[in-house]
Motif scaffolding. Structure first.
Motif, PDB file in Angstrom:
ATOM      1  N   TRP A  21       0.846  -1.194   0.000  1.00 27.52           N
ATOM      2  CA  TRP A  21       0.000   0.000   0.000  1.00 27.52           C
ATOM      3  C   TRP A  21       0.882   1.245   0.000  1.00 27.52           C
ATOM      4  N   GLY A  22       0.872   1.952  -1.086  1.00 27.32           N
ATOM      5  CA  GLY A  22       1.697   3.146  -1.239  1.00 27.32           C
ATOM      6  C   GLY A  22       2.831   2.873  -2.213  1.00 27.32           C
ATOM      7  N   HIS A  23       3.248   3.955  -2.905  1.00 26.03           N
ATOM      8  CA  HIS A  23       4.274   3.832  -3.936  1.00 26.03           C
ATOM      9  C   HIS A  23       5.532   4.597  -3.572  1.00 26.03           C
ATOM     10  N   ARG A  24       6.658   4.096  -4.048  1.00 30.95           N
ATOM     11  CA  ARG A  24       7.864   4.928  -4.055  1.00 30.95           C
ATOM     12  C   ARG A  24       8.027   5.565  -5.426  1.00 30.95           C
ATOM     13  N   ASN A  25       7.522   4.859  -6.445  1.00 36.93           N
ATOM     14  CA  ASN A  25       7.548   5.420  -7.801  1.00 36.93           C
ATOM     15  C   ASN A  25       6.264   4.967  -8.486  1.00 36.93           C
ATOM     16  N   ASN A  29       5.318   1.558 -10.570  1.00 36.29           N
ATOM     17  CA  ASN A  29       4.704   0.737  -9.509  1.00 36.29           C
ATOM     18  C   ASN A  29       5.767   0.140  -8.582  1.00 36.29           C
ATOM     19  N   LEU A  30       6.715   0.974  -8.173  1.00 36.63           N
ATOM     20  CA  LEU A  30       7.664   0.512  -7.153  1.00 36.63           C
ATOM     21  C   LEU A  30       6.974   0.721  -5.812  1.00 36.63           C
ATOM     22  N   PRO A  31       6.824  -0.329  -5.015  1.00 39.13           N
ATOM     23  CA  PRO A  31       6.000  -0.247  -3.803  1.00 39.13           C
ATOM     24  C   PRO A  31       6.737   0.390  -2.628  1.00 39.13           C
ATOM     25  N   ALA A  32       5.954   0.923  -1.694  1.00 36.89           N
ATOM     26  CA  ALA A  32       6.537   1.474  -0.471  1.00 36.89           C
ATOM     27  C   ALA A  32       7.052   0.357   0.432  1.00 36.89           C
ATOM     28  N   ASN A  33       6.539  -0.866   0.251  1.00 35.43           N
ATOM     29  CA  ASN A  33       6.938  -1.951   1.160  1.00 35.43           C
ATOM     30  C   ASN A  33       6.926  -3.312   0.479  1.00 35.43           C
ATOM     31  N   GLY A 158      12.498  -3.905  -3.223  1.00 35.27           N
ATOM     32  CA  GLY A 158      13.656  -3.556  -4.055  1.00 35.27           C
ATOM     33  C   GLY A 158      13.951  -2.066  -4.030  1.00 35.27           C
ATOM     34  N   ASP A 159      14.987  -1.694  -4.805  1.00 36.05           N
ATOM     35  CA  ASP A 159      15.400  -0.281  -4.827  1.00 36.05           C
ATOM     36  C   ASP A 159      15.055   0.393  -6.142  1.00 36.05           C
ATOM     37  N   PHE A 165      10.753  -7.365  -7.631  1.00 37.31           N
ATOM     38  CA  PHE A 165      10.054  -8.480  -8.303  1.00 37.31           C
ATOM     39  C   PHE A 165       9.649  -9.507  -7.248  1.00 37.31           C
ATOM     40  N   ALA A 166       8.814 -10.467  -7.676  1.00 34.86           N
ATOM     41  CA  ALA A 166       8.284 -11.457  -6.736  1.00 34.86           C
ATOM     42  C   ALA A 166       8.903 -12.829  -6.977  1.00 34.86           C
ATOM     43  N   PHE A 167       8.959 -13.618  -5.901  1.00 36.86           N
ATOM     44  CA  PHE A 167       9.508 -14.979  -6.004  1.00 36.86           C
ATOM     45  C   PHE A 167       8.744 -15.883  -5.035  1.00 36.86           C
ATOM     46  N   SER A 168       8.772 -17.187  -5.328  1.00 37.86           N
ATOM     47  CA  SER A 168       8.019 -18.135  -4.508  1.00 37.86           C
ATOM     48  C   SER A 168       8.757 -18.398  -3.198  1.00 37.86           C
ATOM     49  N   ILE A 169       8.025 -18.399  -2.070  1.00 40.56           N
ATOM     50  CA  ILE A 169       8.671 -18.770  -0.801  1.00 40.56           C
ATOM     51  C   ILE A 169       8.201 -20.151  -0.334  1.00 40.56           C
ATOM     52  N   ALA A 170       7.135 -20.670  -0.930  1.00 44.25           N
ATOM     53  CA  ALA A 170       6.705 -22.048  -0.661  1.00 44.25           C
ATOM     54  C   ALA A 170       5.797 -22.478  -1.808  1.00 44.25           C
TER      55      ALA A 170
END
Ligand code: PMV
Length: 347
Positions: A21-25, A29-33, A158-159, A165-170
């Motif tokens: 929720w929230g953008h850095r860019n 679409n670079l996310p705040a978190n 990311g910066d 980007f997203a990756f699988s954790i399980a």
């Protein structure tokens, strides 16, 4: 390229356990978190793309109708990104169908742009890695980057463009966690997620939420890894409320008459309170909700029918109708080899 190959792809929407929720860019679409989600295998978007030199403009059909202006503009802009990477000018014919309603808090843009990224890039002759696809999908809709990998997924804030980007954790088979999505309203929300993201930093509580997120992320990662619904569920519920607290205390520029953004409907709060009562009575069930009135209930398969029973009696008692979709963790976006088979076997 004259008439290119038609490529069809599908993707599940994903449900955020830790919300973005929230953008850095905003334009990238670079996310705040950083956020965490699981793909919902009870719903999907299917999209086919053909690049065709005979077309003067992109031709986009959405749920069997020509796409309405805003949807068209967003999708054609995204096709432009694919053309840029592929070094082509050719316009495309796109046919996209959802098995579930849009803009009601069911993350339709996540499956939509994930399926479009995969089908569109392949139709343009590209062979992108999962990481590149996730980065591309993110530019259509932030959450779409999480519908590319399998199962339970983390999107690292990311910066910059290449590190977000997203990756699988399980994998999807990791845990018998079920999600019951309760859709109260099919009417699209007024304030879009995009507008909500832009307004987020106007909340006086935004910084406090950001400060609390590292602990929440750790609790949710650990909860998934250890399959511990008690600690996962509490962290997920608090996190969902923290996101809505930001929405409710932020001022969307486009709606100067709004003192805050309320995505809930009266039934939303009835169900949130019922979940807490059910838990007090010994039923292990938790809720989360995105930018809409849809409530998503989390429980293990062992109690799925009890939760469903409790939900149906609550709806009956209150005289309310709702669509219910049951999911488990699903695979990431995939290419459909035979679209006709795909439609009939329901996968
Ligand atoms: O991807 P968007 O712009 O539709 O934003 C998604 C926002 C939430 O669904 C509320 C949270 C999330 O992480 O999916």
């Amino acid at each position: 390229m004259n008439m290119g190959k038609k490529v069809s792809a599908a993707a599940h929407p994903n449900l955020a356990l830790v919300k973005y929720w929230g953008h850095r860019n905003t334009s990238l679409n670079l996310p705040a978190n950083t956020s965490i989600s699981l793909n919902l295998d009870g719903a999907k978007t299917e999209t086919s793309v053909t690049f065709d030199a005979a077309l003067e403009v992109d031709a986009i059909s959405f749920n069997s109708k020509p796409a309405e202006v805003k949807v068209y503009q967003r999708m054609t802009r995204f096709l432009g990104l694919i053309r840029e990477i592929a070094g082509i000018q050719t316009r495309a014919c796109v046919v996209t169908e959802n098995t579930f309603p849009e803009s009601v808090g069911f993350a339709s843009s996540s499956s939509g742009f994930a399926a479009l990224a995969l089908a569109g890039s392949k139709a343009a002759g590209l062979s992108l890695s999962d990481r590149q696809l996730s980065i591309l999908a993110r530019k259509g809709s932030g959450s779409a980057c999480r519908s590319i990998p399998n199962g339970y997924v983390e999107w690292s804030a990311g910066d910059d463009d290449t590190s977000s980007f997203a990756f699988s954790i399980a994998p999807e088979s990791h845990w018998n966690l079920a999600v019951i999505s309760v859709i109260f309203s099919q009417v699209p929300k007024v304030v879009t997620s995009q507008q909500g993201h832009e307004a987020a930093t106007s909340s006086p509580y935004f910084a406090a939420r950001q400060a609390s997120l590292p602990d929440t992320l750790t609790a949710v990662r650990d909860g998934i890894r250890l399959k511990d619904l008690t600690s996962l569920g509490m962290a997920v519920e608090r996190e969902a409320i923290s996101f809505h607290a930001i929405a409710m205390t932020s001022a969307p520029q486009q709606y100067p008459w709004m003192s805050g953004i309320y995505y809930w409907q009266p039934m939303t709060i009835h169900l949130l309170k019922a979940v807490q009562h059910w838990r007090h009575d010994g039923l292990p069930v938790y809720f989360t909700l995105d930018a809409g009135s849809t409530v998503h209930l989390l429980c293990e398969d062992a109690v799925l029918s009890d939760v469903r029973g409790g939900l149906l009696s609550l709806l009956k008692q209150l005289g309310v109708k709702a669509d219910i979709v049951i999911s488990h963790a699903g695979r990431g976006a995939w290419v459909i080899d035979n679209p006709d088979n795909e439609k009939t076997d329901g996968t």
